[in-house]
Design a protein around this motif. Structure first.
Motif, PDB file in Angstrom:
ATOM      1  N   ASN A  77     -15.424   0.276  12.008  1.00 26.32           N
ATOM      2  CA  ASN A  77     -14.355  -0.758  12.328  1.00 26.32           C
ATOM      3  C   ASN A  77     -14.131  -1.647  11.445  1.00 26.32           C
ATOM      4  O   ASN A  77     -12.985  -2.609  11.427  1.00 26.32           O
ATOM      5  CB  ASN A  77     -15.181  -0.956  14.344  1.00 26.32           C
ATOM      6  N   ALA A  78     -15.301  -2.569  10.936  1.00 20.09           N
ATOM      7  CA  ALA A  78     -15.392  -3.818  10.547  1.00 20.09           C
ATOM      8  C   ALA A  78     -14.185  -3.848   9.032  1.00 20.09           C
ATOM      9  O   ALA A  78     -13.811  -3.944   8.412  1.00 20.09           O
ATOM     10  CB  ALA A  78     -16.737  -4.425  10.057  1.00 20.09           C
ATOM     11  N   LEU A  79     -14.497  -2.223   8.335  1.00 18.80           N
ATOM     12  CA  LEU A  79     -13.494  -1.857   7.718  1.00 18.80           C
ATOM     13  C   LEU A  79     -12.562  -1.694   7.930  1.00 18.80           C
ATOM     14  O   LEU A  79     -11.502  -2.174   6.868  1.00 18.80           O
ATOM     15  CB  LEU A  79     -14.042  -0.799   6.805  1.00 18.80           C
ATOM     16  N   ILE A  80     -12.003  -1.428   9.011  1.00 20.40           N
ATOM     17  CA  ILE A  80     -10.384  -1.034   9.471  1.00 20.40           C
ATOM     18  C   ILE A  80      -9.983  -2.590   9.781  1.00 20.40           C
ATOM     19  O   ILE A  80      -9.017  -2.842   9.027  1.00 20.40           O
ATOM     20  CB  ILE A  80     -10.767  -0.214  10.919  1.00 20.40           C
ATOM     21  N   GLU A  81     -10.407  -3.187  10.213  1.00 19.23           N
ATOM     22  CA  GLU A  81     -10.386  -4.423  10.827  1.00 19.23           C
ATOM     23  C   GLU A  81      -9.435  -5.473   9.425  1.00 19.23           C
ATOM     24  O   GLU A  81      -8.579  -5.819   9.724  1.00 19.23           O
ATOM     25  CB  GLU A  81     -11.220  -5.255  11.553  1.00 19.23           C
ATOM     26  N   LYS A  82     -10.232  -5.015   8.725  1.00 22.13           N
ATOM     27  CA  LYS A  82     -10.284  -5.820   7.004  1.00 22.13           C
ATOM     28  C   LYS A  82      -9.267  -5.651   7.136  1.00 22.13           C
ATOM     29  O   LYS A  82      -8.062  -6.242   5.876  1.00 22.13           O
ATOM     30  CB  LYS A  82     -11.358  -6.255   6.417  1.00 22.13           C
ATOM     31  N   ALA A  83      -9.055  -4.205   6.536  1.00 23.76           N
ATOM     32  CA  ALA A  83      -7.714  -3.630   5.619  1.00 23.76           C
ATOM     33  C   ALA A  83      -6.434  -3.749   6.416  1.00 23.76           C
ATOM     34  O   ALA A  83      -6.114  -3.440   5.935  1.00 23.76           O
ATOM     35  CB  ALA A  83      -8.457  -1.960   5.295  1.00 23.76           C
ATOM     36  N   LEU A  84      -6.886  -3.282   7.735  1.00 19.28           N
ATOM     37  CA  LEU A  84      -5.546  -3.609   7.968  1.00 19.28           C
ATOM     38  C   LEU A  84      -4.968  -5.137   8.364  1.00 19.28           C
ATOM     39  O   LEU A  84      -3.565  -5.286   8.666  1.00 19.28           O
ATOM     40  CB  LEU A  84      -4.931  -3.110  10.160  1.00 19.28           C
ATOM     41  N   SER A  85      -5.470  -6.354   8.210  1.00 19.24           N
ATOM     42  CA  SER A  85      -5.111  -6.938   8.185  1.00 19.24           C
ATOM     43  C   SER A  85      -4.414  -7.330   6.911  1.00 19.24           C
ATOM     44  O   SER A  85      -3.374  -8.282   6.745  1.00 19.24           O
ATOM     45  CB  SER A  85      -6.142  -8.573   8.532  1.00 19.24           C
ATOM     46  N   LEU A  86      -4.571  -6.872   6.101  1.00 18.58           N
ATOM     47  CA  LEU A  86      -3.318  -7.444   5.162  1.00 18.58           C
ATOM     48  C   LEU A  86      -2.106  -6.327   5.382  1.00 18.58           C
ATOM     49  O   LEU A  86      -2.183  -5.179   5.201  1.00 18.58           O
ATOM     50  CB  LEU A  86      -3.894  -6.625   3.505  1.00 18.58           C
ATOM     51  N   PRO A  87      -1.415  -7.155   4.953  1.00 18.47           N
ATOM     52  CA  PRO A  87       0.272  -6.872   5.047  1.00 18.47           C
ATOM     53  C   PRO A  87       0.746  -5.170   3.952  1.00 18.47           C
ATOM     54  O   PRO A  87       1.226  -4.803   4.354  1.00 18.47           O
ATOM     55  CB  PRO A  87       0.788  -8.161   4.765  1.00 18.47           C
ATOM     56  N   ASN A  88       0.309  -5.713   3.006  1.00 21.96           N
ATOM     57  CA  ASN A  88      -0.022  -4.327   2.301  1.00 21.96           C
ATOM     58  C   ASN A  88      -1.068  -3.279   2.009  1.00 21.96           C
ATOM     59  O   ASN A  88      -1.010  -1.923   1.158  1.00 21.96           O
ATOM     60  CB  ASN A  88       0.137  -5.048   0.581  1.00 21.96           C
ATOM     61  N   VAL A  89      -0.951  -2.916   3.276  1.00 26.76           N
ATOM     62  CA  VAL A  89      -2.440  -2.056   3.530  1.00 26.76           C
ATOM     63  C   VAL A  89      -1.969  -1.000   5.074  1.00 26.76           C
ATOM     64  O   VAL A  89      -1.393  -1.569   6.067  1.00 26.76           O
ATOM     65  CB  VAL A  89      -3.797  -1.838   3.608  1.00 26.76           C
ATOM     66  N   GLN A  90      -1.044   0.066   4.934  1.00 26.84           N
ATOM     67  CA  GLN A  90      -0.977   0.672   6.207  1.00 26.84           C
ATOM     68  C   GLN A  90      -1.590   1.938   6.579  1.00 26.84           C
ATOM     69  O   GLN A  90      -1.737   2.475   5.243  1.00 26.84           O
ATOM     70  CB  GLN A  90       0.623   0.965   6.249  1.00 26.84           C
ATOM     71  N   LEU A  91      -2.072   2.664   8.251  1.00 25.41           N
ATOM     72  CA  LEU A  91      -2.377   3.685   7.975  1.00 25.41           C
ATOM     73  C   LEU A  91      -1.627   4.331   8.944  1.00 25.41           C
ATOM     74  O   LEU A  91      -0.363   4.001  10.057  1.00 25.41           O
ATOM     75  CB  LEU A  91      -3.143   2.896   8.710  1.00 25.41           C
ATOM     76  N   LEU A  92      -1.302   5.288   8.445  1.00 24.90           N
ATOM     77  CA  LEU A  92      -0.665   7.069   9.152  1.00 24.90           C
ATOM     78  C   LEU A  92      -1.563   7.754   9.288  1.00 24.90           C
ATOM     79  O   LEU A  92      -2.390   8.560   8.492  1.00 24.90           O
ATOM     80  CB  LEU A  92       0.644   7.500   7.458  1.00 24.90           C
ATOM     81  N   VAL A  93      -1.528   7.670  10.838  1.00 24.89           N
ATOM     82  CA  VAL A  93      -2.740   8.983  11.551  1.00 24.89           C
ATOM     83  C   VAL A  93      -1.641  10.414  11.389  1.00 24.89           C
ATOM     84  O   VAL A  93      -0.686   9.782  11.299  1.00 24.89           O
ATOM     85  CB  VAL A  93      -3.082   8.913  13.206  1.00 24.89           C
ATOM     86  N   ASN A  94      -2.377  11.552  12.104  1.00 21.28           N
ATOM     87  CA  ASN A  94      -1.510  12.989  12.433  1.00 21.28           C
ATOM     88  C   ASN A  94      -0.549  12.832  11.023  1.00 21.28           C
ATOM     89  O   ASN A  94       0.124  13.924  10.999  1.00 21.28           O
ATOM     90  CB  ASN A  94      -0.524  12.396  13.345  1.00 21.28           C
ATOM     91  N   SER A  95      -1.785  12.611   9.973  1.00 28.65           N
ATOM     92  CA  SER A  95      -0.872  12.884   8.803  1.00 28.65           C
ATOM     93  C   SER A  95      -2.030  13.576   7.890  1.00 28.65           C
ATOM     94  O   SER A  95      -3.068  13.456   6.743  1.00 28.65           O
ATOM     95  CB  SER A  95      -0.425  11.348   7.669  1.00 28.65           C
ATOM     96  N   HIS A  96      -2.271  15.233   7.951  1.00 22.44           N
ATOM     97  CA  HIS A  96      -2.583  15.892   7.163  1.00 22.44           C
ATOM     98  C   HIS A  96      -2.280  16.015   5.910  1.00 22.44           C
ATOM     99  O   HIS A  96      -1.323  17.598   5.825  1.00 22.44           O
ATOM    100  CB  HIS A  96      -3.640  17.289   8.180  1.00 22.44           C
ATOM    101  N   VAL A  97      -2.875  15.876   4.938  1.00 25.13           N
ATOM    102  CA  VAL A  97      -2.192  16.035   3.323  1.00 25.13           C
ATOM    103  C   VAL A  97      -3.327  18.025   2.919  1.00 25.13           C
ATOM    104  O   VAL A  97      -4.224  18.442   3.071  1.00 25.13           O
ATOM    105  CB  VAL A  97      -3.533  15.132   2.008  1.00 25.13           C
ATOM    106  N   VAL A  98      -2.374  18.754   3.068  1.00 19.49           N
ATOM    107  CA  VAL A  98      -2.503  20.120   2.655  1.00 19.49           C
ATOM    108  C   VAL A  98      -1.923  20.355   1.097  1.00 19.49           C
ATOM    109  O   VAL A  98      -2.865  22.087   0.350  1.00 19.49           O
ATOM    110  CB  VAL A  98      -1.409  21.055   3.630  1.00 19.49           C
ATOM    111  N   ASP A  99      -1.732  19.182   0.394  1.00 17.73           N
ATOM    112  CA  ASP A  99      -1.765  19.732  -1.016  1.00 17.73           C
ATOM    113  C   ASP A  99      -1.032  18.552  -1.954  1.00 17.73           C
ATOM    114  O   ASP A  99      -0.655  18.069  -1.291  1.00 17.73           O
ATOM    115  CB  ASP A  99       0.112  20.964  -0.908  1.00 17.73           C
TER     116      ASP A  99
END
Length: 433
Positions: free
Chosen positions: A114-136
């Motif tokens: 959680n501490a890592l997420i909070e810090k990473a996502l506080s940056l405007p140039n980092v975004q997170l996409l959930v439900n995004s399962h890479v298959v290839d």
């Protein structure tokens, strides 16, 4: 002039990080804080880090502190490590944590995540996409293909997709990894402060700033406080009786655990007696072979995707965070996007041998910890005594001063920059011939 440890990227890249665990988020932060645009692809519908306690060794804490991650308020500082004999709990060694290396802390995995997420996502140039399962992946176009058909392209793809990585077999052109069972499995349990305080023999342990390792025939146990002494984390390593498959963690049986540790120190049997029947998790401990390569083109592996660690030397998360630091440092030093494959080669040079040595030291440590009672065990216990007086290496790598120096004083960003500099010098010499 090469980049300083925190310097901004010369060429901001569009980076795709596959996997939102500790290694993936740390990589996103390491790149994001230097000005790269990062998208994290997480297959789960929301970010969740399960599990229990982990150790924040100084080589990991140094990077987290440098990156401004607010993890310390949730961490517990260890002051010493006790090694005890299985049967009566007698003290074989008591090793103070040497602050010269840096702090040794314990933390709940979810709190660090959680501490890592909070810090990473506080940056405007980092975004997170959930439900995004890479298959290839498409190596020619540096793009990933998701299960729902979406295609996302970038300049570099960093696969932190764990022990069951989908990207690893694509890089290796091989679906088979010959996993070697260690012969061990592990139970993981956590007791609350109230459960610890209710028992006279356990009461002291919850408030002490120390980790305890009990060692005995075929088994060992590591236990330490978490969350400011609100929780007590216990990992019990024991012979694998074939109850666990390679899948993640499964529910363990309290009865099996009681049988396995019958006759152990009263503190151990009390800890086990106090576990809720459904609160026992068990996982199989496998040794993964070193991979032929971690990179292909502009795509690279990190963390458990390329070097899953056994828990015997407490370095799993730390080595993934070191990978993240090395990637951030090297990818920020290149002067053209054409240099990405070479930069990833330099990342591999800077990290592969070290991570694999840590993997192997875990395997060796297991042997020393699990000796059956007898002449060899007596000799080992004598070595513990001599090591405390500074007259011998410790038989337990986790507390051995020489091993600690190698593990804990390493600065992954500095080492990566040095490797990259050497790599560039070598190649510019070749070009000038």
């Amino acid at each position: 002039m090469h980049a300083q440890k925190g310097e901004q990227a010369k060429v901001p890249l569009n980076a795709i990080v596959v996997g939102g665990g500790i290694g993936g988020i740390a990589t996103a932060l390491s790149l994001g804080r230097r000005g790269h645009n990062v998208v994290i692809l997480e297959s789960a519908p929301k970010l969740m880090e399960v599990g229990a306690g982990i150790q924040v060794s100084p080589n990991m804490g140094r990077l987290l502190d440098r990156w401004g991650v607010a993890y310390r308020e949730k961490a517990t500082l260890l002051q010493q490590i006790d090694i005890r004999r299985w049967q009566d709990g007698s003290l074989l060694a008591c090793i103070p944590c040497n602050p010269a290396h840096g702090d040794q802390l314990t933390i709940h995995r979810a709190d660090l995540h959680n501490a890592l997420i909070e810090k990473a996502l506080s940056l405007p140039n980092v975004q997170l996409l959930v439900n995004s399962h890479v298959v290839d992946v498409n190596f020619d176009k540096t793009e990933v293909i998701l299960a729902d058909g979406r295609v996302i392209s970038g300049d570099v793809v960093l696969a932190a997709d764990g022990i069951k990585s989908n990207i690893r077999p694509k890089i290796l052109n091989d679906n088979t990894i010959k996993v070697q069972p260690t012969g061990d499995a592990a139970y993981r349990i956590t007791l609350s402060r109230e459960e610890m305080l209710a028992h006279p023999v356990l009461r002291d342990m919850i408030d002490q700033s120390r980790a305890t390792r009990w060692i005995g025939p075929g088994c060992h146990i590591v236990a330490y406080p978490l969350r400011n002494h609100e929780l007590f984390n216990v990992v019990l390593v024991h012979p694998d009786r074939g109850t666990v498959d390679d899948m993640w963690t499964i529910k363990g049986s309290k009865k099996d655990m009681i049988d396995e540790y019958a006759g152990w120190d009263e503190r151990v049997t009390q800890i086990i007696a106090n576990v809720q029947d459904d609160a026992v998790m068990e996982w199989k401990l496998n040794l993964y072979p070193p991979l032929r390569t971690w990179t292909k083109g502009s795509i690279a592996l990190l963390g458990d995707a390329c070097h899953p660690m056994l828990p015997y030397v407490a370095q799993g998360a730390a080595q993934a965070v070191e990978d993240a630091g090395a990637l951030g440092a090297i990818l920020s030093s290149i002067s053209s996007k054409l240099d990405i494959p070479a930069a990833l080669q330099a990342y591999q040079s800077s990290r592969k041998e070290r991570a694999e040595q840590v993997q192997q030291s875990g395997k060796l440590n297991r042997i020393a910890l699990h000796l059956p009672d007898g002449p060899e065990q007596l000799q080992r216990d004598e070595m513990f005594r001599l090591a405390m007086q500074g007259n011998s290496e410790s038989p337990d790598r986790w507390i051995d001063e020489k091993t600690r120096k190698i593990l804990w004083e390493h600065d992954a960003e500095e080492a990566a920059l040095k490797t990259f500099q050497e790599y560039q010098n070598k190649h510019s010499r070749v070009a000038n011939l």
